[in-house]
Scaffold this motif. Sequence first.
Motif, PDB file in Angstrom:
ATOM      1  N   GLN A  41      32.078  49.457  25.979  1.00 19.55           N
ATOM      2  CA  GLN A  41      32.623  49.353  27.649  1.00 19.55           C
ATOM      3  C   GLN A  41      33.632  48.194  27.963  1.00 19.55           C
ATOM      4  O   GLN A  41      34.279  48.383  28.969  1.00 19.55           O
ATOM      5  N   PHE A  42      33.614  47.204  27.079  1.00 25.60           N
ATOM      6  CA  PHE A  42      34.639  46.288  27.382  1.00 25.60           C
ATOM      7  C   PHE A  42      35.720  46.508  26.495  1.00 25.60           C
ATOM      8  O   PHE A  42      35.820  46.992  25.434  1.00 25.60           O
ATOM      9  N   ILE A  66      33.593  46.784  35.510  1.00 27.15           N
ATOM     10  CA  ILE A  66      32.965  46.147  34.563  1.00 27.15           C
ATOM     11  C   ILE A  66      33.861  45.226  33.757  1.00 27.15           C
ATOM     12  O   ILE A  66      33.746  44.057  33.429  1.00 27.15           O
ATOM     13  N   ASN A  67      35.253  45.845  33.452  1.00 22.07           N
ATOM     14  CA  ASN A  67      36.219  44.752  32.914  1.00 22.07           C
ATOM     15  C   ASN A  67      36.887  43.979  33.816  1.00 22.07           C
ATOM     16  O   ASN A  67      37.004  42.768  33.423  1.00 22.07           O
ATOM     17  N   ILE A  69      34.878  42.514  36.253  1.00 25.21           N
ATOM     18  CA  ILE A  69      33.708  41.396  36.122  1.00 25.21           C
ATOM     19  C   ILE A  69      33.851  40.761  34.810  1.00 25.21           C
ATOM     20  O   ILE A  69      33.676  39.350  34.942  1.00 25.21           O
ATOM     21  N   ALA A  70      34.242  41.063  33.752  1.00 26.04           N
ATOM     22  CA  ALA A  70      34.304  40.589  32.464  1.00 26.04           C
ATOM     23  C   ALA A  70      35.375  39.682  32.532  1.00 26.04           C
ATOM     24  O   ALA A  70      35.350  38.484  32.033  1.00 26.04           O
ATOM     25  N   ASN A  88      24.536  37.255  36.325  1.00 25.65           N
ATOM     26  CA  ASN A  88      23.441  38.382  36.365  1.00 25.65           C
ATOM     27  C   ASN A  88      22.094  37.559  37.094  1.00 25.65           C
ATOM     28  O   ASN A  88      21.387  38.373  37.821  1.00 25.65           O
TER      29      ASN A  88
END
Length: 107
Positions: A41-42, A66-67, A69-70, A88
Amino acid sequence: MRTTFRARELVFVFIFTISQFLLVKALHVDIYANVLNSNWQFLDLIELNRHPLESLFLLHSQPPLINIIALFVIRLPGEPYQNFVLLNAFCTAVTCLIIYKICFYYQ
């Protein structure tokens, strides 16, 4: 009329986040430390850090949120995985607070 922001809720989120983070550190729950480097996913974290907009735009088949956030997690000072655990823990605390408010304040 109730105010929407209270110091008590802020203290709850802070204490819950710190206690959950310290519990993870005390129990050595870091078996997924390489998840940021190997999950499909990243995007590649080095490339994402060097060229964030280009990476997100050109590799749009990966989930962009999500990227993002990464990217936020790897740009914070400290180790990326520890930042991920702290983020988290914060999100879990906010979710618990929302569920508590739904169950007990809005009956």
